[in-house]
Design an enzyme around this catalytic site. Sequence first.
Site, short mmCIF file in Angstrom:
data_model
loop_
_atom_site.label_atom_id
_atom_site.label_comp_id
_atom_site.label_asym_id
_atom_site.label_seq_id
_atom_site.Cartn_x
_atom_site.Cartn_y
_atom_site.Cartn_z
N HIS A 435 0.44 -1.31 -0.10
CA HIS A 435 -0.13 -0.35 0.22
C HIS A 435 1.21 1.55 -0.05
CE1 HIS A 435 -4.48 1.58 0.21
NE2 HIS A 435 -4.58 1.00 0.36
N ARG A 436 1.97 1.12 -0.16
CA ARG A 436 3.09 2.76 0.34
C ARG A 436 3.26 2.54 -0.78
NH1 ARG A 436 8.54 0.79 2.43
NH2 ARG A 436 7.91 -0.97 1.17
#
Length: 466
Positions: A435-436
């Site tokens: 998700h980064r």
Amino acid sequence: MAHTSSDPNVFILPDLGEGVHEAELISWKVKPGDHVEEHDIIAEMETDKALVEVPSPRAGVIKQLFGEVGEILKVGNVAWTYEGAGDVAGQQGGGGAPPPPVSAANEVIAEAEVEEEREDAGTVVGSVGGEMRGVSAGDGKALATPKVRRIARDLGVDIDAVKGSGIGGRVTEKDVRAVATSGAAPAAPAPAQAPAPQPTPANNGSAVQAPNLATRRGEVEAPAERPAVLVPHTHGEQRLPMRGVRRTIAARLRQSVDTAVHFSVMDDADVTEIDALRSKLQKASGEKLSYLPFVVSAMCRALKEFPMLNATVDDDASEIVRHNVVNMGIAADTEQGLSVPVIPDADALGILEISRHVAELAAMVRDRSIPRERLSGSTFTISNVGSYAGKYATPIINYPEVGILAAGRVFEGVIADRGAIRVAKLIPLSLTCDHRCVDGADAARCLALVKELIKSPESLLEPARG
């Protein structure tokens, strides 16, 4: 740094691979007092990179073995010793050259210097890579690597009767297989009996990315699992040390979980048309074709549309590195644990070419002959969890990649299609991303595109990259 000894009767444990400083002793293949020939396998050891067989650099009589099964041996320490060198010279007919220094044996695991050598003697999983530089074959004895000698034994070929086509007359795997096919060489004598095997534990399961490529049995019998280390107990417990490949798997998965921010999206893709198309292709080509190559091809196309998923993370530079080509990792379950062989430039391959690469990787992983370069460099990974069981999964990212797709077991389901109800063949897909680097909406759109491509598979036959 080379690890050597001035005493030719002392064998120092050499470097067993780049960056490897220790190895777990899996088994001794000989015992003190045994006479061994040059290239005979003395020990089987496991590092965090591979299971390797360590051969003898010369003929002689084993005097002492250093280390117990399950013990961690350090590179640079004495592994075993031989009886006096004079006895060896006498056994070889006298007048022969003295045994080579131990430094020659330490070269056994070095990389071959030319591509022809790498073909069957390069750094591989499951065999000691490279040739024993400075150690020549004895009179009437073929020059060959331990891996080639093992193949010759398995095929019943007398390797000493095979004419080598390699550099310096080295017998290659191709030479052995050619003789086995033609039946031109006599059968090899039965190998000496090895010491009784150690007790083995029950299978301790596979890594988080579930199996996908091959069954546990193939053309080459997989080596037995390493023995359990039994401890005193009152409840029937067995304790197995987390070492070698298993320790590396644990460390890498822990790094991935601790570093990447995992999230998953899941959906079912309609493979009814793929089922019909692959049947036609199998009849036309005579080659077996699974669903996996279609999933790989669809994913390659989706990664072109969503390049943020075809990326790796450079933690040191705090950068996301997008890749212009797709090097597809295929997570595979093996007897030794999780392995991720790589199909380079997968986006430039058609369906049948991808299928052949998958089959080739499966065979090399199964017989542990896969070159190290085929185990690194992936930009995205697919795990075929459905080859055994299960529908959905939450696969762990093969860090530093930013995405992984798990394909589940194909099943029949009822779906609504343009206002009509029909029974379709469906494959569950689970996409996990970091998700980064990847937004949830992009991951969902990417998975939706994969679904659409799989539903209409004619476009998947040609390479994603022209």
